[in-house]
Write an enzyme that holds these catalytic residues in place. Structure first.
Site, PDB file in Angstrom:
ATOM      1  N   LYS A 162      -8.800   5.048 -19.073  1.00 39.01           N
ATOM      2  CA  LYS A 162      -9.212   5.489 -20.401  1.00 39.01           C
ATOM      3  C   LYS A 162      -8.069   5.341 -21.406  1.00 39.01           C
ATOM      4  O   LYS A 162      -7.633   4.236 -21.649  1.00 39.01           O
ATOM      5  CB  LYS A 162      -9.746   6.920 -20.292  1.00 39.01           C
ATOM      6  CG  LYS A 162     -10.663   7.159 -19.068  1.00 39.01           C
ATOM      7  CD  LYS A 162     -11.989   6.428 -19.153  1.00 39.01           C
ATOM      8  CE  LYS A 162     -12.783   6.437 -17.855  1.00 39.01           C
ATOM      9  NZ  LYS A 162     -13.101   7.746 -17.306  1.00 39.01           N
TER      10      LYS A 162
ATOM     11  N   TYR B 157     -16.169  15.907 -14.299  1.00 38.02           N
ATOM     12  CA  TYR B 157     -16.644  14.528 -14.364  1.00 38.02           C
ATOM     13  C   TYR B 157     -17.739  14.306 -13.307  1.00 38.02           C
ATOM     14  O   TYR B 157     -17.653  14.861 -12.203  1.00 38.02           O
ATOM     15  CB  TYR B 157     -15.436  13.626 -14.107  1.00 38.02           C
ATOM     16  CG  TYR B 157     -15.722  12.154 -14.176  1.00 38.02           C
ATOM     17  CD1 TYR B 157     -15.985  11.543 -15.396  1.00 38.02           C
ATOM     18  CD2 TYR B 157     -15.738  11.379 -13.026  1.00 38.02           C
ATOM     19  CE1 TYR B 157     -16.251  10.183 -15.457  1.00 38.02           C
ATOM     20  CE2 TYR B 157     -15.997  10.021 -13.089  1.00 38.02           C
ATOM     21  CZ  TYR B 157     -16.255   9.433 -14.307  1.00 38.02           C
ATOM     22  OH  TYR B 157     -16.520   8.099 -14.366  1.00 38.02           O
TER      23      TYR B 157
ATOM     24  N   ARG C  11       0.831  -1.211   0.000  1.00 42.76           N
ATOM     25  CA  ARG C  11       0.000   0.000   0.000  1.00 42.76           C
ATOM     26  C   ARG C  11       0.863   1.259   0.000  1.00 42.76           C
ATOM     27  O   ARG C  11       0.446   2.321  -0.445  1.00 42.76           O
ATOM     28  CB  ARG C  11      -1.003   0.016   1.177  1.00 42.76           C
ATOM     29  CG  ARG C  11      -1.888   1.263   1.182  1.00 42.76           C
ATOM     30  CD  ARG C  11      -3.200   1.119   1.958  1.00 42.76           C
ATOM     31  NE  ARG C  11      -3.029   0.388   3.200  1.00 42.76           N
ATOM     32  CZ  ARG C  11      -2.435   0.864   4.296  1.00 42.76           C
ATOM     33  NH1 ARG C  11      -1.969   2.093   4.315  1.00 42.76           N
ATOM     34  NH2 ARG C  11      -2.310   0.109   5.372  1.00 42.76           N
TER      35      ARG C  11
ATOM     36  N   ASP D 124      -7.373  17.659 -14.642  1.00 40.25           N
ATOM     37  CA  ASP D 124      -7.761  16.297 -15.022  1.00 40.25           C
ATOM     38  C   ASP D 124      -7.533  16.196 -16.531  1.00 40.25           C
ATOM     39  O   ASP D 124      -8.278  16.763 -17.323  1.00 40.25           O
ATOM     40  CB  ASP D 124      -9.235  16.068 -14.656  1.00 40.25           C
ATOM     41  CG  ASP D 124      -9.725  14.675 -15.030  1.00 40.25           C
ATOM     42  OD1 ASP D 124      -9.121  14.033 -15.914  1.00 40.25           O
ATOM     43  OD2 ASP D 124     -10.740  14.230 -14.450  1.00 40.25           O
TER      44      ASP D 124
HETATM   45  C1  PLP Z   1     -13.469   8.266 -16.003  1.00 36.82           C
HETATM   46  C2  PLP Z   1     -13.073   9.618 -15.561  1.00 36.82           C
HETATM   47  C3  PLP Z   1     -12.745   9.876 -14.227  1.00 36.82           C
HETATM   48  C4  PLP Z   1     -12.861   8.823 -13.139  1.00 36.82           C
HETATM   49  O1  PLP Z   1     -11.971   7.784 -13.368  1.00 36.82           O
HETATM   50  P1  PLP Z   1     -12.193   6.271 -12.808  1.00 36.82           P
HETATM   51  O2  PLP Z   1     -10.978   5.588 -13.291  1.00 36.82           O
HETATM   52  O3  PLP Z   1     -13.453   5.770 -13.442  1.00 36.82           O
HETATM   53  O4  PLP Z   1     -12.316   6.377 -11.343  1.00 36.82           O
HETATM   54  C5  PLP Z   1     -12.334  11.150 -13.889  1.00 36.82           C
HETATM   55  N1  PLP Z   1     -12.259  12.119 -14.807  1.00 36.82           N
HETATM   56  C6  PLP Z   1     -12.582  11.921 -16.108  1.00 36.82           C
HETATM   57  C7  PLP Z   1     -12.480  13.048 -17.074  1.00 36.82           C
HETATM   58  C8  PLP Z   1     -13.000  10.659 -16.526  1.00 36.82           C
HETATM   59  O5  PLP Z   1     -13.323  10.469 -17.800  1.00 36.82           O
END
Ligand code: PLP
Length: 392
Positions: free
Chosen positions: A207, A110, A57, A182
């Site tokens: 993603k 998001y 962790r 982000d």
């Molecule tokens: C999917 C997504 C998240 C969250 O990510 P997870 O891996 O699903 O927790 C945050 N910001 C954006 C822009 C996303 O597309």
């Protein structure tokens, strides 16, 4: 290995085969804990007097390889891996704020980030507000004495609106407020917020970085001191860390990020052009479209416009759903950045938690659809869209 060009770093950075019996692929250190050769060694590691692993962790060799790689890709000092994108978002926002603070956010965030911000407000009195961030003076006046974080998505999900990252970073410097970006929609191949003056960049690695739809993960990069602080507090103590196997899958997926992104962008541009011309489509939101209001800004801060297109179909929610149901090749699913082309309906899916009033204000109508353009032949993706539009 020294830092080389981006396309080389995505393959090599963070891993040295010589240290692992010549294994070309990195080993998966599938272990929860690490054995100390003596009581004194254990004590020294806990005291921070000796380098070495303690417990997965806190850190793990396979995960550390990935952290080094993402740091090189984002041109930052230190990377951190999390169990999901949201684990990264929550560790960073909770790590940078305390009760009474204020977070200034881009106009859209998001869906789950929106949920987290609400939770922080209700439970910890950490307030936030959303701001278009398109002119300097209004950003300055939106910053209060309590603002301790500026939090941005660009492009904004799912309207594709952009925020001028270097402009916001310049204003934030005047107030000494960290800017968190982000960068999920662009990936570090298309946009590098740290180079533009921002302080922390984070990703849902689920993603584009993964690219194959088989991992949930998060990554963040920033200055050594700040990231080490987060590692020792909200990352370690909240504990949303990444597993070694997921880190291994990400090390593998990231190797092809540049070639995948080139194809995502090429396909998306072709499809955006065709969608624009179709009589059943109201409007197309794609930063690579010369008619997109922020086309110039996209060219300034992004290498290419990405693989996401949002578009509004003529009609209502029922028509939008009918269109989705008639697709054959394109899959109905949230998430993005996979080899498969995916479509989702933000109003009832990713942004269903956003109250209708905010949703409409953000530009997310019932007829808006978001397409994550995959790596298939663009002609086949288009044939599928066309047959479904023609069937309406
Ligand atoms: C999917 C997504 C998240 C969250 O990510 P997870 O891996 O699903 O927790 C945050 N910001 C954006 C822009 C996303 O597309």
């Amino acid at each position: 290995m020294d830092t080389k060009r981006f396309e080389t770093d995505v393959i090599h950075k963070g891993y040295n085969a010589e240290q692992h019996n010549g294994s070309l692929a990195p080993p998966i250190f599938q272990t929860s804990t690490f054995v100390f050769d003596s009581a004194e060694t254990g004590a020294a590691r806990f005291a921070g007097e000796q380098e070495g692993y303690i417990y997965s962790r806190l850190s793990n060799p396979t995960v550390a390889m990935l952290e080094e790689r993402i740091a090189a890709m984002e041109k930052g000092e230190k990377g951190l891996a999390f169990g999901s994108g949201m684990a990264a978002v929550s560790a960073i926002l909770l790590g940078l704020t305390r009760t009474g603070d204020h977070i200034l956010c881009s106009e859209g965030v998001y869906g789950c980030t929106f949920g987290l911000l609400q939770l922080m407000e209700e439970k910890y009195h950490i307030t936030h507000n959303f701001h278009s961030m398109n002119d300097e003076e209004s950003i300055r006046s939106a910053i209060t004495d309590h603002t301790t974080v500026i939090y941005i998505e660009s492009p904004i999900n799912p309207t594709m609106k952009l925020v001028d990252l270097s402009m916001v970073a310049r204003i934030a410097k005047e107030f000494n407020i960290p800017v968190v970006v982000d960068n999920t929609f662009s990936s570090p191949y298309l946009q590098r917020p740290l180079d533009l003056g921002c302080d922390i960049v984070l990703h849902s690695a689920t993603k584009y970085l993964c690219g194959h739809g088989d991992v949930i993960g998060g990554l963040a990069v920033g200055k050594q001191e700040l990231m080490s602080h987060l590692a020792m507090t909200t990352q370690k103590d909240i504990g949303g860390v990444m597993s070694p196997f997921d880190a291994w899958l990400l090390l593998r997926g990231i190797k092809t990020l540049p070639v995948r992104m080139d194809r995502h962008c090429e396909n998306a541009k072709k499809l955006a052009d065709l969608l624009k011309k179709h009589p059943s489509i109201n409007r197309v939101l794609y930063p690579g479209d010369p008619d997109f209001p922020q086309y110039e800004l996209a060219n300034k801060q992004m290498l290419n416009a990405g693989g996401l297109i949002s578009f509004e179909i003529k009609g209502d929610k029922a028509i939008a759903q009918k269109f989705m149901n008639h697709l054959e090749l394109i899959k109905i699913a949230v998430s993005l950045g996979d080899a498969e082309t995916l479509i989702q309906h933000p109003a009832t899916m990713t942004h269903a938690v956003v109250p209708e009033e905010n949703r409409i204000q953000m530009g997310i109508s019932d007829q808006l659809l978001r397409l994550s353009v995959g790596l298939e032949a663009w002609e086949d993706i288009w044939d599928d869209i066309k047959q479904s539009l023609d069937s309406l």
